[in-house]
Design a protein around this motif. Structure first.
Motif, PDB file in Angstrom:
ATOM      1  N   GLU A 163       0.822  -1.214   0.000  1.00  0.00           N
ATOM      2  CA  GLU A 163       0.000   0.000   0.000  1.00  0.00           C
ATOM      3  C   GLU A 163       0.852   1.258   0.000  1.00  0.00           C
ATOM      4  O   GLU A 163       2.053   1.230   0.251  1.00  0.00           O
ATOM      5  N   GLU A 164       0.209   2.374  -0.253  1.00  0.00           N
ATOM      6  CA  GLU A 164       0.890   3.658  -0.205  1.00  0.00           C
ATOM      7  C   GLU A 164       1.025   4.073   1.253  1.00  0.00           C
ATOM      8  O   GLU A 164       0.090   3.951   2.031  1.00  0.00           O
ATOM      9  N   VAL A 165       2.231   4.547   1.576  1.00  0.00           N
ATOM     10  CA  VAL A 165       2.451   4.954   2.960  1.00  0.00           C
ATOM     11  C   VAL A 165       2.404   6.468   3.029  1.00  0.00           C
ATOM     12  O   VAL A 165       3.199   7.159   2.406  1.00  0.00           O
ATOM     13  N   ASN A 166       1.433   6.999   3.789  1.00  0.00           N
ATOM     14  CA  ASN A 166       1.381   8.445   3.982  1.00  0.00           C
ATOM     15  C   ASN A 166       0.837   8.832   5.350  1.00  0.00           C
ATOM     16  O   ASN A 166       0.581   9.975   5.622  1.00  0.00           O
ATOM     17  N   SER A 167       0.677   7.808   6.226  1.00  0.00           N
ATOM     18  CA  SER A 167       0.139   8.100   7.558  1.00  0.00           C
ATOM     19  C   SER A 167       0.856   7.272   8.620  1.00  0.00           C
ATOM     20  O   SER A 167       1.334   6.172   8.367  1.00  0.00           O
ATOM     21  N   TRP A 168       0.948   7.859   9.838  1.00  0.00           N
ATOM     22  CA  TRP A 168       1.537   7.129  10.966  1.00  0.00           C
ATOM     23  C   TRP A 168       0.745   5.858  11.272  1.00  0.00           C
ATOM     24  O   TRP A 168       1.231   4.949  11.915  1.00  0.00           O
ATOM     25  N   SER A 169      -0.505   5.830  10.785  1.00  0.00           N
ATOM     26  CA  SER A 169      -1.408   4.735  11.159  1.00  0.00           C
ATOM     27  C   SER A 169      -0.854   3.373  10.777  1.00  0.00           C
ATOM     28  O   SER A 169      -1.126   2.369  11.434  1.00  0.00           O
ATOM     29  N   ILE A 170      -0.002   3.338   9.770  1.00  0.00           N
ATOM     30  CA  ILE A 170       0.529   2.049   9.316  1.00  0.00           C
ATOM     31  C   ILE A 170       1.359   1.372  10.401  1.00  0.00           C
ATOM     32  O   ILE A 170       1.481   0.151  10.457  1.00  0.00           O
ATOM     33  N   LEU A 171       1.905   2.222  11.316  1.00  0.00           N
ATOM     34  CA  LEU A 171       2.700   1.653  12.401  1.00  0.00           C
ATOM     35  C   LEU A 171       1.825   0.964  13.444  1.00  0.00           C
ATOM     36  O   LEU A 171       2.309   0.323  14.360  1.00  0.00           O
ATOM     37  N   PHE A 172       0.519   1.167  13.343  1.00  0.00           N
ATOM     38  CA  PHE A 172      -0.382   0.552  14.316  1.00  0.00           C
ATOM     39  C   PHE A 172      -1.235  -0.530  13.662  1.00  0.00           C
ATOM     40  O   PHE A 172      -2.195  -0.988  14.226  1.00  0.00           O
ATOM     41  N   LEU A 211       1.744  11.321  19.245  1.00  0.00           N
ATOM     42  CA  LEU A 211       1.036  12.595  19.328  1.00  0.00           C
ATOM     43  C   LEU A 211       0.648  13.104  17.934  1.00  0.00           C
ATOM     44  O   LEU A 211      -0.463  13.580  17.723  1.00  0.00           O
ATOM     45  N   SER A 212       1.560  12.950  16.972  1.00  0.00           N
ATOM     46  CA  SER A 212       1.248  13.399  15.613  1.00  0.00           C
ATOM     47  C   SER A 212       0.081  12.600  15.061  1.00  0.00           C
ATOM     48  O   SER A 212      -0.841  13.147  14.454  1.00  0.00           O
ATOM     49  N   TYR A 213       0.108  11.287  15.288  1.00  0.00           N
ATOM     50  CA  TYR A 213      -0.949  10.407  14.801  1.00  0.00           C
ATOM     51  C   TYR A 213      -2.292  10.820  15.388  1.00  0.00           C
ATOM     52  O   TYR A 213      -3.310  10.828  14.691  1.00  0.00           O
ATOM     53  N   LEU A 214      -2.261  11.205  16.694  1.00  0.00           N
ATOM     54  CA  LEU A 214      -3.496  11.595  17.360  1.00  0.00           C
ATOM     55  C   LEU A 214      -3.904  13.025  17.027  1.00  0.00           C
ATOM     56  O   LEU A 214      -4.948  13.506  17.444  1.00  0.00           O
ATOM     57  N   GLU A 267      -2.001  16.715  30.059  1.00  0.00           N
ATOM     58  CA  GLU A 267      -1.914  15.374  30.626  1.00  0.00           C
ATOM     59  C   GLU A 267      -2.850  14.383  29.936  1.00  0.00           C
ATOM     60  O   GLU A 267      -2.499  13.220  29.728  1.00  0.00           O
ATOM     61  N   MET A 268      -4.046  14.864  29.560  1.00  0.00           N
ATOM     62  CA  MET A 268      -5.012  13.984  28.916  1.00  0.00           C
ATOM     63  C   MET A 268      -4.455  13.466  27.596  1.00  0.00           C
ATOM     64  O   MET A 268      -4.507  12.271  27.287  1.00  0.00           O
ATOM     65  N   GLN A 269      -3.901  14.412  26.812  1.00  0.00           N
ATOM     66  CA  GLN A 269      -3.341  14.032  25.507  1.00  0.00           C
ATOM     67  C   GLN A 269      -2.177  13.060  25.686  1.00  0.00           C
ATOM     68  O   GLN A 269      -2.032  12.085  24.944  1.00  0.00           O
ATOM     69  N   LEU A 270      -1.349  13.343  26.721  1.00  0.00           N
ATOM     70  CA  LEU A 270      -0.197  12.471  26.952  1.00  0.00           C
ATOM     71  C   LEU A 270      -0.637  11.067  27.360  1.00  0.00           C
ATOM     72  O   LEU A 270      -0.056  10.070  26.935  1.00  0.00           O
ATOM     73  N   THR A 272       0.192   7.667  25.507  1.00  0.00           N
ATOM     74  CA  THR A 272       0.837   6.568  26.230  1.00  0.00           C
ATOM     75  C   THR A 272       0.078   5.263  26.002  1.00  0.00           C
ATOM     76  O   THR A 272       0.670   4.217  25.702  1.00  0.00           O
ATOM     77  N   ASN A 273      -1.236   5.337  26.145  1.00  0.00           N
ATOM     78  CA  ASN A 273      -2.042   4.123  25.945  1.00  0.00           C
ATOM     79  C   ASN A 273      -1.882   3.579  24.527  1.00  0.00           C
ATOM     80  O   ASN A 273      -1.822   2.367  24.312  1.00  0.00           O
ATOM     81  N   LEU A 274      -1.785   4.521  23.579  1.00  0.00           N
ATOM     82  CA  LEU A 274      -1.608   4.125  22.182  1.00  0.00           C
ATOM     83  C   LEU A 274      -0.305   3.352  22.014  1.00  0.00           C
ATOM     84  O   LEU A 274      -0.252   2.286  21.400  1.00  0.00           O
ATOM     85  N   LEU A 275       0.774   3.899  22.614  1.00  0.00           N
ATOM     86  CA  LEU A 275       2.078   3.247  22.495  1.00  0.00           C
ATOM     87  C   LEU A 275       2.064   1.871  23.167  1.00  0.00           C
ATOM     88  O   LEU A 275       2.642   0.913  22.655  1.00  0.00           O
TER      89      LEU A 275
END
Ligand SMILES: Nc1ncnc2c1ncn2[C@@H]1O[C@H](COP(=O)(O)OP(=O)(O)OP(=O)(O)O)[C@@H](O)[C@H]1O
Ligand SMILES: [Mg+2]
Lengths: 357, 621
Positions: free
Chosen positions: B415-424, B446-449, B458-461, B465-468
């Motif tokens: 696929e074409e890679v253009n988003s951080w989403s591929i890492l997830f 953070l960029s992905y979100l 703190e909420m964003q962090l 964190t949960n994403l990672l």
């Protein structure tokens, strides 16, 4: 020979609280062989170091050739020292050792070379020029130390127990060698030893020291035959020293028996010390003796036998060429000339007496 | 039988002791750069060694330092020995044990203690501080050799000299000194050896621009395989070995001397004489080669492998400044040294957020742009980006820059890679590589979100964190240096990487592609700054101006492949593919969606670190 070359006047010296020399007076005549004799720690080395200039006295003066040299540093004094452990310079050859003083004095090369040859010959070590100091035996090192000193033609040579580290045979040889040297060179020797035999053999004058005081000063004969006090008598050779009473002139009571002697002027019934050399005690048949006793020990000593005789509660030391077996009852007689009477010190502490007392 | 066993045993012990050295020595003659692969005998590494000016400089410093330290230590040791010998027995033994302790003390402790002392006293580290430290640690070794000789010497010897008419000075120089000379010799040689091969204490007490052979070897080897360093180490080993042989010979020498009267000058004396002559001639030779248009010094502190060495030589030639060039590995390491005032530099190249922190902590001097006419070559968009950490561009001039993005293998990803989403994406479970650094890991999340990569919310962090944590099962590894290797060798399909690395990797493996995702990412900029306490700001400005010269910037770009903000230099790039590379020089649109890292402050750092630890521990469970 009569003028005083060195005159020590009222020298006192302490290390910390310890008084080592107490108001010492002593003179040395030109060309004399003077020996300081005394037990270890009595201050002999200290006296010598004061003469050499390595220590300065707390009080008193050092007079040399009528000049006060008390404050003169060692390198300005016309005398040289032979140290007990020789103190040869180990990084130099023998020749360099001997030349050291001459080089400092800026003598010419030929003069120095001649002197080295001469000195080595004098001490019987010709041909040793290029050896290193620590490749030599003790006796040889000793002689090099002497050679190193005498090339400077000192007026006085100070020797601190120079033979102390040598064995008996070598020591005896060196004693003769030293006397020969002294006679050849005609310089004054001040010699330190605690070996009384050595002192008696070599000296013109002996100074017996104890605890920083001079006990007696005189010729070897005087010191041996007429010790002035019990310390000297005891220190010089073996002696029987017995507390006795001078009854009257020429009569002394020893251990309850009356002996004839030759001394006078001690007064009547005066307590004295009597010195009788062991070789002067004669053993005879019991009934012939002034007192009687029993032989308790016997040792063969080579030239003579040494015996112990118990008589009237005192153990007599007796030397004789005649053997008397242990257990024999004997009588003791002493020739009046061989009984030496000494004044008793007034208290125990005053056993040490200064000379001018 | 037992005898044979003993021999074998001894042989093994010796082999064990010397094997590493043998390997080193052999490697220094090996034509191949690869360890363990013999490719013929060569002396090239030795030749290179002697042609390398900075190594020759280090040699000069080492020799001068060792000579001065050992001469001073020996002189002090001799005086101390004579004094100690005069003490009372009880005092003497106490003093001797006190002087022996530094020898047994762990070297790192001594080194740290020295550094703390100097820095604590506000003395910035320089040649004198190293010298003082060396003298100090050499003194016990000097004492160890000299004192026994003094003890052994007959006390009457000095008096005997006086007695024979010598003055006290004559007695000392003609008798005492020669008598203890063998001890002084071996004391000198031992101190010299100790100073020569010391590393730890030198490393901690040296000032900027001062390198000895051992610290030079350390910094060079840290950067990678350097066969010249094997050659240098071999030479160092041989020198120390010979010196030790000489020291051990001294006692034998004496015995021989006793038997043989002539030739009294001992080997040790000769050795010392030769040492000194050699050192002086070597130093003279090295100094003689130095340029004569010298007008001053400039102390440069840069990242490792971050310049074309040729550029330094050109700068020296052109300006007459002597460059003392040193390298650091992390921003934090550099910051500690500058903030403590331990070493002084004139010009440094920190990263964006560190520049911000240094401005914040008042460590930097504002730049005088009149002295940097070449600033016109730097693209305005980069100057603009730099205001993110250095408002108004008052303190820094961009040197290199790059982006953080995704490197992927086109043969493994359809696929074409253009988003951080591929890492997830669970599809790629096990073939994803993440960067093991807080800011870069959070940059991805953070960029992905859609949040700022500098957020302190703190909420964003928590969300990031949960994403990672949820991503962890998919990740093959959190790595730093291995990304290159793994991607080149096709053992991973996707990775987070810096643009500069990507160019290099693409050259090695054409299947690799690099992209900055549409959500945005980090743009990093390293820039030249001048610390407030620089002693030669004029030289520092000249350096910065020189770095902005298009030809110089081009040389650096060709050497290190990190993107240059120098537009004039970019036009000079010959290789058309690279000149137009989107990786090296992405268009305006890419830059505009990227953010620089800001300095988050102490609390901000702690916040990130706290969450990062959670990610880390979640992994191990
Ligand atoms: N430098 C010194 N410091 C303290 N005490 C000393 C010193 N030199 C000597 N003494 C003490 O002074 C006393 C006399 O010492 P000296 O060396 O004169 O004795 P000596 O008669 O030569 O003994 P020996 O026959 O053992 O050599 C001794 O008790 C000695 O311990
Ligand atoms: Mg003595």
């Amino acid at each position: 020979m009569d003028n005083k070359l060195i005159d020590l006047q009222g020298i006192s010296k302490s290390y910390g609280k310890n008084l080592i020399l107490n108001n010492l007076d002593l003179y040395i005549k030109e060309n004399e062989f003077l020996t300081l004799l005394g037990p270890s720690g009595c201050g002999k080395t200290t006296t010598l170091r004061i003469i050499g200039g390595f220590e300065s006295p707390d009080s008193g003066k050092v007079i040399f050739d009528n000049q006060d040299i008390t404050d003169l540093p060692p390198n300005k004094r016309h005398l040289n020292t032979i140290f007990q452990k020789y103190a040869l310079f180990t990084h130099m050859t023998i020749a360099e050792n001997i030349a050291f003083g001459l080089k400092i004095a800026k003598k010419s090369k030929t003069y120095i070379d001649d002197k080295i040859k001469y000195a080595l010959k004098l001490v019987n070590l010709d041909g040793f020029e290029n050896r290193m100091a620590d490749s030599l035996s003790g006796g040889q090192q000793q002689r090099i130390a002497i050679a190193r000193a005498i090339v400077n033609e000192p007026k006085v040579l100070l020797l601190d127990e120079p033979l102390g580290a040598l064995d008996l045979k070598l020591r005896q040889d060196m004693q003769y060698e030293l006397i020969r040297l002294k006679n050849e060179l005609g310089i004054t020797f001040i010699y330190v030893t605690h070996d009384q035999e050595e002192a008696l053999t070599m000296s013109d004058t002996i100074v017996v020291m104890n605890q920083g005081y001079i006990q007696q000063m005189g010729t070897p004969e005087m010191i041996y035959n007429e010790p002035e006090n019990a310390f000297v008598a005891d220190f010089i050779g073996d002696s029987n020293i017995i507390a006795s009473t001078m009854i009257e002139d020429e009569v002394v009571e020893i251990l309850g028996a009356k002996f004839k002697c030759v001394d006078k002027g001690f007064g009547n019934n005066t307590p004295v010390d009597v010195v009788i050399r062991p070789e002067d005690v004669e053993l005879v048949e019991p009934q012939m003796g002034t007192i009687q006793g029993l032989v308790t020990h016997l040792i063969f000593k080579g030239v003579h036998y040494e015996m112990e005789v118990e008589a009237n509660g005192f153990k007599w030391l007796v030397q004789s060429t005649k053997l008397v077996p242990v257990g024999t009852r004997v009588g003791i007689v002493v020739d009046p000339f061989n009984i030496q009477i000494m004044n008793k010190p007034e208290s125990e502490d005053e056993e040490a007496v200064t000379l001018d007392e | 039988m037992i005898k044979h066993l003993k021999r074998i045993y001894m042989g093994l012990v010796i082999l064990f002791l010397y094997l590493p050295i043998i390997v080193l020595v052999v490697s220094s003659f090996n034509n191949s750069k690869i360890l363990g692969k013999w490719d013929g005998f060569t002396l090239d590494w030795y030749k290179e060694l002697f042609n390398n000016a900075s190594i020759m400089n280090a040699l000069k410093t080492t020799l001068i330092l060792a000579l001065m330290a050992s001469v001073i230590a020996t002189a002090l040791g001799t005086l101390a020995s004579l004094t100690i010998n005069k003490m009372k027995r009880s005092t003497r033994s106490v003093v001797m044990s006190i002087t022996n302790i530094p020898m047994l003390n762990a070297e790192i402790v001594t080194a740290l203690a020295f550094m703390l002392l100097f820095v604590g006293l506000g003395i910035s580290l320089n040649f004198a501080t190293v010298l003082i430290a060396h003298v100090t640690f050499c003194i016990p070794y000097a004492l160890l050799n000299i004192y026994p000789k003094v003890r052994q010497m007959d006390n009457n010897m000095y008096e005997a000299a006086l007695d024979l008419g010598a003055s006290s000075a004559q007695a000392f120089f003609k008798v005492t000194l020669p008598e203890i000379m063998p001890g002084i010799m071996s004391g000198f040689l031992m101190s010299f050896t100790m100073s020569l091969d010391d590393f730890i204490i030198t490393h901690f007490t040296r000032g900027s621009g001062i390198d000895t052979l051992s610290t030079k070897i350390y910094t060079e080897v840290r950067k990678g395989i350097k066969p010249e360093m094997y050659a240098l180490s071999t030479l160092l080993f041989v020198t120390v070995f010979v010196l030790l042989l000489l020291i051990n010979r001294t006692p034998n020498e004496e015995k021989r001397r006793k038997k043989l009267a002539k030739g009294k000058k001992s080997h040790a004396t000769l050795a010392m004489g030769m040492c000194i002559v050699l050192i002086i001639s070597a130093v003279g030779y090295i100094s003689f080669r130095d340029d004569s248009n010298y007008i001053g010094d400039v102390y440069v502190y840069n990242w490792g492998e971050y310049i074309d060495p040729e550029v330094i030589a050109l700068f020296e030639e052109e300006t007459g400044y002597k460059v003392h060039y040193e390298e650091f590995e992390t921003n934090e390491e550099m910051y500690t040294i500058i903030a403590n005032g331990a070493r002084n530099y004139d010009v440094i190249c920190p990263s964006d957020y560190m520049i911000e922190k240094m401005i914040d902590t008042d460590l930097l001097a504002p730049l005088d742009y009149n002295a940097i006419p070449n600033i016109k070559n730097i693209g305005s968009e980069y100057m603009e980006s730099a205001t993110g950490f250095d408002p108004g561009n008052r303190y820094s001039v961009p040197y290199c820059w790059g982006t953080v993005g995704i490197c992927y293998n086109t043969t493994m990803i359809d696929e074409e890679v253009n988003s951080w989403s591929i890492l997830f994406d669970e599809k790629y479970s096990g073939s994803i590589l993440m960067q093991a650094s807080v800011r870069d890991a959070y940059c991805v999340a953070l960029s992905y979100l859609g949040y700022s990569i500098n957020t302190l919310d703190e909420m964003q962090l928590k969300e990031a964190t949960n994403l990672l944590i949820s991503q962890k099962p998919l990740v093959q590894a959190y790595v730093i240096d291995q990304v290159r290797d793994k991607m080149i060798k096709n053992t991973a399909a996707l990775s987070v990487i810096y643009s500069g690395e990507a160019i290099y990797m693409q050259e090695e493996n054409p299947d690799l592609e690099y992209v900055v995702p549409d959500e945005g990412s980090n743009v990093w900029i390293d820039g030249w700054v001048i610390p407030k306490n620089s002693e030669n700001k004029e030289a520092a400005l000249a350096w910065i101006n020189f770095m902005c010269d298009p030809n110089i910037a081009l040389m650096n770009f060709n050497e290190i492949t990190y993107s240059t903000p120098n537009i004039a230099a970019r036009d000079l790039i010959e290789d058309e593919y690279i000149r137009n590379s989107q990786i090296a020089f992405p268009g305006e649109s890419v830059l505009s969606r990227c953010e620089v890292y800001n300095y988050l402050g102490k609390d901000g750092d702690a916040l990130y670190d706290g969450y990062w630890t959670k990610v880390g521990t979640a992994a191990s469970e």
